[in-house]
Design a protein around this motif. Structure first.
Motif, PDB file in Angstrom:
ATOM      1  N   UNK A  91      41.077  41.652  45.085  1.00  0.00           N
ATOM      2  CA  UNK A  91      41.574  42.513  44.022  1.00  0.00           C
ATOM      3  C   UNK A  91      40.397  43.010  43.193  1.00  0.00           C
ATOM      4  N   UNK A  92      40.479  44.270  42.762  1.00  0.00           N
ATOM      5  CA  UNK A  92      39.411  44.853  41.945  1.00  0.00           C
ATOM      6  C   UNK A  92      39.994  45.966  41.091  1.00  0.00           C
ATOM      7  N   UNK A  93      39.336  46.253  39.971  1.00  0.00           N
ATOM      8  CA  UNK A  93      39.782  47.378  39.152  1.00  0.00           C
ATOM      9  C   UNK A  93      39.345  48.685  39.820  1.00  0.00           C
ATOM     10  N   UNK A  94      40.008  49.752  39.434  1.00  0.00           N
ATOM     11  CA  UNK A  94      39.732  51.040  40.085  1.00  0.00           C
ATOM     12  C   UNK A  94      38.374  51.617  39.690  1.00  0.00           C
ATOM     13  N   UNK A  95      38.060  51.644  38.417  1.00  0.00           N
ATOM     14  CA  UNK A  95      36.821  52.302  37.976  1.00  0.00           C
ATOM     15  C   UNK A  95      36.265  51.589  36.754  1.00  0.00           C
TER      16      UNK A  95
END
Length: 800
Positions: A478-482
């Motif tokens: 999982x990761x944030x978009x920007x």
């Protein structure tokens, strides 16, 4: 009076038989990727206006009318047909495609035989030279008004078809040319207003697209007689004056005069046997002059047709122009996010201007042809450019129309509009920054104002953040978009809001990439230098973002030695290739990006902005401080780059993996240092040694140089793993970038040999006008219609 002659087809144009069937074309590497087959010809239409492709068999078969979305399907009723009757002889008549419809429709028509003549293309012009069937010599030249430096005509949704007929016999010949068109107004929009985004088997995000293909309810056709202009207008009943996406018009047209006879049929059934046209046309080249504007009922398909009949005297030549225009002024991204297209700045925004475009085309087409010839001539007449390079330089520009391109109407902040080209159809997001590091040379050399607008969009996005979590396709993390300060990978996708919602791709977490911030700084400085080193306001627009993103990248220098480390995950443009520690590729880009940042800072110190809103409150102290910081980082980085990575023959892949692989693009940073006139990343003796090793291991020893430079092989030319992904691929655009680098360093002969090899692989194996990112030694390709291949203009730049 000017003598009319057949057009002279340039010897540099790419050629194949009309209707050519490739025996063994390249096939797609991954089943989930696009493979429409080899029947691709040059696209027609301007940048960002929607384009239409006409295959080498004569079919209109590629429909990029809906911005950013792809349809490849022949509409056989959209066709030219030719009637010929030599005086005193039996007529012959053909629809000018070599492929009858698969569904059995138009069964009364006779289709042109395969292989009888030559298809040629030198973008934006192409030619069908029909030979061995008719007694006449017939050539159809197709083009749209595209030339370097045009920010108006290059946006027009229009295609010219100039039919030239020469009579070599001693008898008069009657010719009739019919242009028929199926009314597809309303088809080109996504019927799914909130499309689901899925992750493909290769880890890339893909949104649902379901065009309203075949939905012709309410469509109607109108015959037009407008002074000397005649044609058929294809429209649709609308509920509102303001057009929505997919609403607009098509139009076909030609001219009339006392030497020409005009016939028409404004409403016929394209799904029937076609006899309502063919019975007349095959008999004497006429049509029944039938006019009917009744709208189509649900489930009904309608088409229109026109024919121009004339006589060509013995030994004479005649030329007849036809025009195809369309007007679909609105591009909708996410539901309710609408933009007008660039051409609407010149023709209005109500979606009722197809005939106005026809008028403009018939008035200016000769001038357009001259402008195209004048633009191409200096390149085509250069003796130091081989013919295959002249051909590929122009033909690779096809993507600026074909590549899902967007070009919006102008605003006060964007005086030439906003522009974008997809990375490719499989990776459907705009202007991937790592890809355009090489792939944007065509834009900055030919349409520099558009290239700057793209970089300004990246600049505006750097300080923004988007904490939306998502799953990364490569490893399911999982990761944030920007992240704030990160240079985005791309400017977004057609199903959301390009330019505003960036970082669409989720195959990797691009917030962790080590090359993107450097790529941004280098392209900004390149664009400044390549446009005369005068546009300081462009640098001011980008300066705050340059400072912010270089600090962001420096945050990955976990050991404080000066160079950000690669993390062991694929965190750069080779996004299936794991680099660990200091890498030759990213480290070199980092060093030259710092040099560029310092150079930009010094320029701005000496040139306060014309626009006072661009001047920082801490000017000039803030810039002076940034220059000092960058210089400190640069000194530390230079102290360790060469000594850490040099192995006596070339630069190691990275400092921690222990790999001895020869990475072909390892000195991309040095290439940029040379083209920007910045201090070398490494000394010239090491550059030449490295390039010799790349040429030997990755080209000559990779299947004896038959395919191009592979991305990464062991020193003996063998793969690290037999079925490796990126290392064993030949990337077209990377090859062109490396070739430009080789030429800069005294390896012109070797470099051009590599480039010619790659060009021939594309154009001899059914990949024309869909150039892929990658080809393999087993006849497969990946990611067609790819942006990076326009890097071939880097070769032109260094040869100039």
């Amino acid at each position: 009076m000017l003598k009319i002659e057949l057009p002279k087809i340039p010897s540099y144009a790419w050629q194949c038989d009309i209707g050519k069937i490739w025996e063994n074309p390249y096939k797609v590497r991954y089943e989930s990727n696009l493979d429409d087959g080899a029947n691709h010809g040059m696209p027609l239409g301007g940048f960002g206006s929607g384009c239409i492709g006409r295959g080498v068999n004569g079919d209109f078969n590629l429909w990029h009318i809906d911005g950013g979305n792809h349809i490849f399907k022949a509409l056989s009723a959209c066709q030219f047909s030719v009637f010929e009757q030599v005086e005193g002889e039996t007529p012959q008549v053909y629809a000018m495609s070599t492929t009858p419809p698969e569904d059995g429709s138009l069964s009364s028509w006779t289709w042109y035989p395969q292989g009888k003549g030559t298809y040629s293309a030198l973008y934006p012009r192409s030619w069908f030279d029909y030979q061995g069937v008719f007694k006449s010599h017939i050539i159809c030249e197709q083009f749209s008004p595209i030339w370097g430096g045009s920010y108006q005509e290059a946006s027009y949704p229009v295609a010219m078809f100039d039919w030239s007929i020469h009579n070599p016999t001693d008898k008069d010949i009657t010719i009739s040319i019919m242009f028929s068109w199926q009314n597809s107004v309303g088809w080109f929009t996504n019927a799914i207003k909130s499309p689901t985004v899925k992750v493909r088997d290769d880890g890339s995000p893909e949104y649902e697209y379901q065009p309203r293909w075949g939905d012709s309810t309410g469509n109607l056709n109108q015959w037009i007689q407008d002074n000397f202009r005649v044609g058929c207008l294809f429209d649709r009943i609308r509920m509102n004056d303001e057009p929505k996406e997919g609403e607009g018009q098509f139009a076909i047209a030609s001219v009339t005069n006392p030497t020409l006879e005009v016939f028409y049929h404004s409403r016929w059934n394209p799904k029937g046997d076609g006899s309502e046209l063919w019975d007349y046309f095959a008999m004497n080249g006429s049509l029944p002059d039938y006019q009917d504007e009744t709208p189509a009922e649900p489930g009904e398909q309608i088409a229109g047709a026109m024919a121009i009949r004339f006589t060509v005297k013995a030994g004479k030549t005649k030329k007849i122009p036809f025009v195809l225009a369309w007007d679909f002024p609105v591009t909708e991204f996410a539901e309710g996010i609408n933009y007008y297209r660039r051409y609407t700045d010149f023709f209005g925004r109500n979606g009722k201007n197809a005939w106005a475009i026809i008028r403009t085309a018939l008035k200016h087409s000769d001038m357009w042809q001259n402008r195209i010839s004048e633009w191409q001539k200096p390149i085509l007449t250069r003796s130091n450019l081989p013919d295959w390079l002249k051909m590929a330089l122009f033909n690779e520009l096809y993507l600026l129309a074909d590549g899902g391109s967007l070009w919006t109407a102008a605003t006060e902040n964007d005086p030439v509009g906003q522009f974008g080209v997809l990375e490719c159809i499989d990776y459907r997001w705009y202007e991937s920054l790592d890809v355009r590091l090489y792939g944007s040379f065509s834009m900055i050399l030919l349409w520099p104002r558009l290239d700057k607008s793209i970089l300004e969009a990246f600049s505006h996005a750097i300080s923004h953040s988007d904490d939306t979590p998502r799953i990364i396709g490569y490893n399911r993390a999982s990761a944030i978009r920007k992240a704030k300060g990160a240079t985005p990978h791309d400017l977004g996708a057609p199903n959301e809001h390009p330019w505003e919602k960036t970082n669409y791709t989720s195959y990797q977490d691009c917030n962790l990439w080590k090359d993107l911030g450097c790529d941004f700084v280098l392209q900004v400085y390149r664009d400044y230098l390549f446009t005369g080193s005068k546009d300081q306001d462009f640098l001011w627009e980008c300066w705050a973002s340059i400072v912010e993103t270089l600090h962001y990248v420096k945050g990955f220098d976990l050991d404080g030695d000066g160079i950000p480390e690669n993390s062991g995950a694929p965190d750069q443009t080779f996004d299936d290739w794991r680099l660990q520690g200091i890498s030759a590729y990213c480290g070199g880009l980092w060093i030259v990006a710092l040099e560029a940042g310092i150079a930009i800072g010094k320029i701005l110190m000496a040139n306060p902005p014309m626009n006072p809103n661009l001047q920082p409150d801490d000017f000039p102290e803030g810039i002076r401080s940034s220059i000092e910081v960058f210089a400190d980082w640069l000194q530390k980085s230079r102290a360790i780059y060469h000594q850490t990575l040099w192995n006596g023959e070339y630069y190691r892949l990275d400092s921690e993996s222990g790999s001895d692989v020869v990475m072909a693009d390892q000195l991309s940073g040095q290439f940029y240092a040379q083209i920007l006139g910045l201090p070398d990343v490494v000394e010239s003796e090491y550059v030449r040694s490295t390039l010799n090793k790349v040429y030997d291991a990755c080209f000559l020893k990779f299947h004896e140089g038959k395919f191009g430079i592979a991305n990464g092989l062991k020193p003996d030319g063998k793969p690290v793993k037999e079925n490796d992904t990126h290392p064993l691929e030949v990337w077209t655009g990377i090859n062109y970038g490396i070739v430009a680098f080789m030429i800069l360093n005294g390896m012109k002969e070797e470099g051009l040999k590599v480039a010619e090899t790659v060009v021939k692989q594309v154009y001899e194996n059914g990949l024309q006008f869909r150039t892929p990112e990658a080809i393999t030694a087993v006849g497969t390709f990946r990611a067609s219609h790819y942006l990076r291949a326009m890097a071939i203009w880097a070769i032109y730049h260094v040869l100039s």
